[in-house]
Design an enzyme around this catalytic site. Structure first.
Site, PDB file in Angstrom:
ATOM      1  N   ARG A 271       0.717  -1.361   0.021  1.00 31.06           N
ATOM      2  CA  ARG A 271      -0.035   0.096   0.040  1.00 31.06           C
ATOM      3  C   ARG A 271       0.945   1.268  -0.166  1.00 31.06           C
ATOM      4  O   ARG A 271       0.807   1.960  -0.961  1.00 31.06           O
ATOM      5  CB  ARG A 271      -0.986  -0.117   1.273  1.00 31.06           C
TER       6      ARG A 271
ATOM      7  N   CYS B 231       4.334   9.357   0.217  1.00 30.23           N
ATOM      8  CA  CYS B 231       3.056   9.650   0.040  1.00 30.23           C
ATOM      9  C   CYS B 231       2.840  10.549  -1.033  1.00 30.23           C
ATOM     10  O   CYS B 231       3.427  11.809  -0.997  1.00 30.23           O
ATOM     11  CB  CYS B 231       2.649  10.439   1.446  1.00 30.23           C
TER      12      CYS B 231
END
Ligand code: HMG
Ligand code: MG
Length: 297
Positions: free
Chosen positions: A13, A238
């Site tokens: 993820r 991110c």
């Protein structure tokens, strides 16, 4: 206090959400399965977020459905709102993670709402999850600095963490999203948060942008934290924190704890070979020092 260290693998993820190219579903499934086979007991398998915001996480339902589940392994997925939660449940999720922040600007950039609004969105997830018997992990981002606001006060992190914990999260993962923190700052952070949440309900999620992650992990460990998030081959970052690098590499954390006589339950050789495999699949050099030391380019 237990010596056992629990690792939450976030590579499929946090790692893949930051890859330029979209990774094939088959590769994502194989990555999750290989990590579980290497002994990781929690493998974050995807994110049920808007594909317009994070296209790399599209088809997380296919990933979750396709994974051969091992007994005793959790496969959490990110769910920012009820739409994501319901889709995750339909795909068979039995653990989800909500993700808030200790910085207002990051919250807006990442999930398009204020911290208070994000909590309003999380509450129905927590309520539904409780009646569905689904465990909910809570992330708090920007705990040691924000890419937009700079310093973040430990008291603010403690406040948001407590709010999520009191609302029903079984664990709060403290995210150094941009990898800016140092061991002393980590100590101040843990002191502030463990005043309001039992330390065995905390996890450390350290990105390694400035090479501080392993030192921060050990600082948190010495203060009682026993759960750490890591990413095979150091994949990650991110999309809404430009310049942030991957999480600390799983193999480096396993090596450091194992060589210090502490059990993570993870097979170091196996995780190094997963790191080598996924790095080749992605056409990039592994970031983990242990993989670099043990494999030939
Ligand atoms: P929004 O635009 O405010 O949402 O985004 P909305 O409710 O107004 O809906 C807009 C559109 O998105 C609609 O579609 C919805 O159906 C769709 P349209 O009508 O335009 O076609 N939509 C969804 N689609 C799929 N799944 C959903 C979903 N919800 C709405 N769940 C939203 C709000 C939260 C959805 C958006 O901002 C988003 O997806 N953000 C995700 C950002 C993200 O994934 N960031 C990376 C993970 S966080 C992280 O990496 C940090 C962490 O690792 C810890 C650390 O390191 O600190 C966890
Ligand atoms: Mg992260």
């Amino acid at each position: 206090m237990s010596d056992l260290v629990q690792l939450v693998e976030v590579g499929p993820r946090d790692g893949l959400q930051n890859e330029r190219a979209t990774v094939r579903v088959e590769t994502r499934i194989s990555l999750v399965e290989r990590l579980a086979d290497a002994g990781l007991k929690s493998v974050e398998a995807g994110a049920f977020v808007s594909p317009k915001w994070v296209p790399q996480m599209a088809a997380s339902d296919d990933v979750l459905r396709g994974v051969r589940r091992k007994p005793g392994v959790a496969y959490p997925v990110l769910t920012p709102n009820m739409k994501g939660y319901l889709a995750a449940r339909t795909a068979g999720a039995d653990m989800v993670a909500i993700f808030g922040a200790a910085s207002e600007t990051f919250s807006q950039k990442n999930i398009n709402c204020s911290i208070a609004e994000s909590i309003d969105r999380f509450l129905p997830i927590l309520e539904a999850a409780k009646s569905d018997g689904v465990a909910v992990r809570g992330y708090v981002s920007c705990v040691l600095g924000c890419p937009y606001e700079g310093d973040v006060a430990p008291a603010k992190v403690a406040e948001v963490s407590k709010r999520l914990f009191d609302a029903g999260c079984f664990e709060i993962s403290l995210g150094d999203t941009i990898g800016a923190g140092t061991p002393r700052q980590t100590a101040g952070l843990i002191r502030a948060v463990r005043d309001v949440i039992p330390v065995d309900r905390l996890a450390g999620h350290f990105h390694d942008t400035f090479g501080q992650a392993l030192a921060n992990i050990w600082t948190a460990y010495e203060m009682g934290v026993r759960t750490f998030d890591s990413s095979v081959a150091g994949l990650g970052g991110c999309p809404y924190a430009k310049g942030a690098s991957g999480n600390v590499a799983t193999e480096d954390v396993v090596y450091s704890f194992q060589r210090s006589g502490l059990d993570t339950g993870v097979d170091l050789d196996a995780v190094v070979s997963v790191a080598d495999w996924i790095s080749r699949e992605l056409g990039r050099a592994p970031q983990g020092k242990v993989t670099l030391a043990r494999t030939t380019p």
